[in-house]
Design an enzyme around this catalytic site. Structure first.
Site, mmCIF file in Angstrom:
data_model
loop_
_atom_site.group_PDB
_atom_site.id
_atom_site.type_symbol
_atom_site.label_atom_id
_atom_site.label_comp_id
_atom_site.label_asym_id
_atom_site.label_seq_id
_atom_site.Cartn_x
_atom_site.Cartn_y
_atom_site.Cartn_z
ATOM 1 N N CYS A 51 0.844 -1.188 0.000
ATOM 2 C CA CYS A 51 0.000 0.000 0.000
ATOM 3 C C CYS A 51 0.882 1.241 0.000
ATOM 4 O O CYS A 51 1.762 1.380 0.846
ATOM 5 C CB CYS A 51 -0.898 -0.012 1.231
ATOM 6 S SG CYS A 51 -1.880 1.490 1.406
ATOM 7 N N CYS A 61 0.205 3.211 3.501
ATOM 8 C CA CYS A 61 0.654 2.780 4.839
ATOM 9 C C CYS A 61 1.700 1.684 4.825
ATOM 10 O O CYS A 61 2.195 1.297 5.872
ATOM 11 C CB CYS A 61 -0.543 2.329 5.668
ATOM 12 S SG CYS A 61 -1.180 0.708 5.174
ATOM 13 N N CYS A 115 -7.330 -0.703 1.166
ATOM 14 C CA CYS A 115 -6.389 -1.270 2.135
ATOM 15 C C CYS A 115 -7.102 -1.388 3.478
ATOM 16 O O CYS A 115 -7.696 -0.419 3.937
ATOM 17 C CB CYS A 115 -5.175 -0.362 2.251
ATOM 18 S SG CYS A 115 -4.081 -0.786 3.618
ATOM 19 N N CYS A 144 -5.302 1.165 6.322
ATOM 20 C CA CYS A 144 -5.418 2.639 6.326
ATOM 21 C C CYS A 144 -6.683 3.117 5.622
ATOM 22 O O CYS A 144 -6.971 4.308 5.632
ATOM 23 C CB CYS A 144 -4.186 3.272 5.688
ATOM 24 S SG CYS A 144 -4.077 3.050 3.900
ATOM 25 N N CYS A 185 -8.740 -4.837 -10.110
ATOM 26 C CA CYS A 185 -8.292 -3.801 -11.031
ATOM 27 C C CYS A 185 -7.800 -2.627 -10.191
ATOM 28 O O CYS A 185 -8.594 -1.893 -9.610
ATOM 29 C CB CYS A 185 -9.475 -3.408 -11.909
ATOM 30 S SG CYS A 185 -9.052 -2.218 -13.180
HETATM 31 FE FE FE Z 1 -2.807 1.143 3.505
#
Ligand code: FE
Length: 139
Positions: free
Chosen positions: A53, A56, A101, A104, A124
């Site tokens: 990510c 984060c 995610c 976060c 996607c």
């Molecule tokens: Fe994240």
């Protein structure tokens, strides 16, 4: 489905996110934006490694599940375990499944049911929401 963003382990104010992210990352991750198709260098990356990510640093996808969807966005048939969450997105006159995610809450993209085997799913993703770290070559 939780409607509040207070469920996420990583909490930052809008100002803190703006300072931590590039303007394009902020637009996509925090404002549910979409990068222009074909603009992410990660779309064409197929080396071994892990996609984290960009908000984060949580590991989200393995290169093992990446495939060429031809859409111009990095695509995967499966996320890592306990990495992402989904919500129903009814914007743009469509019902889609939004993917974020789960640490976060950063928006990653959408998941569709027209992916390849073994899952039949197509995650996607916006490349700008991801950070690719190649595996060190085992030589
Ligand atoms: Fe994240």
């Amino acid at each position: 489905m939780a409607t509040s963003e207070n469920q996420y382990e990583i909490q930052k104010s809008e100002q803190e996110w703006k300072e931590a992210l590039t303007p394009e990352q902020y637009r996509v991750l925090r404002k549910h934006g979409t990068e222009r198709a074909g603009t992410s260098p990660l779309d064409k990356v197929y080396s071994e490694g892990t996609y984290f990510c960009a908000g984060c640093g949580q590991p989200l996808f393995s290169s093992d599940t990446k495939f060429n969807s031809g859409t111009g966005w990095p695509s995967f048939y499966q996320p890592l375990e306990d990495a992402v969450g989904t919500t129903v997105d009814r914007s743009l006159f469509m019902t889609r499944t939004e993917v974020h995610c789960d640490r976060c809450g950063g928006h990653l993209g959408h998941v569709f049911n027209d992916g390849p085997k073994p899952t039949g799913q197509r995650y996607c993703m916006n490349g700008v929401s991801l950070k690719f770290v190649p595996e060190e070559s085992a030589s």
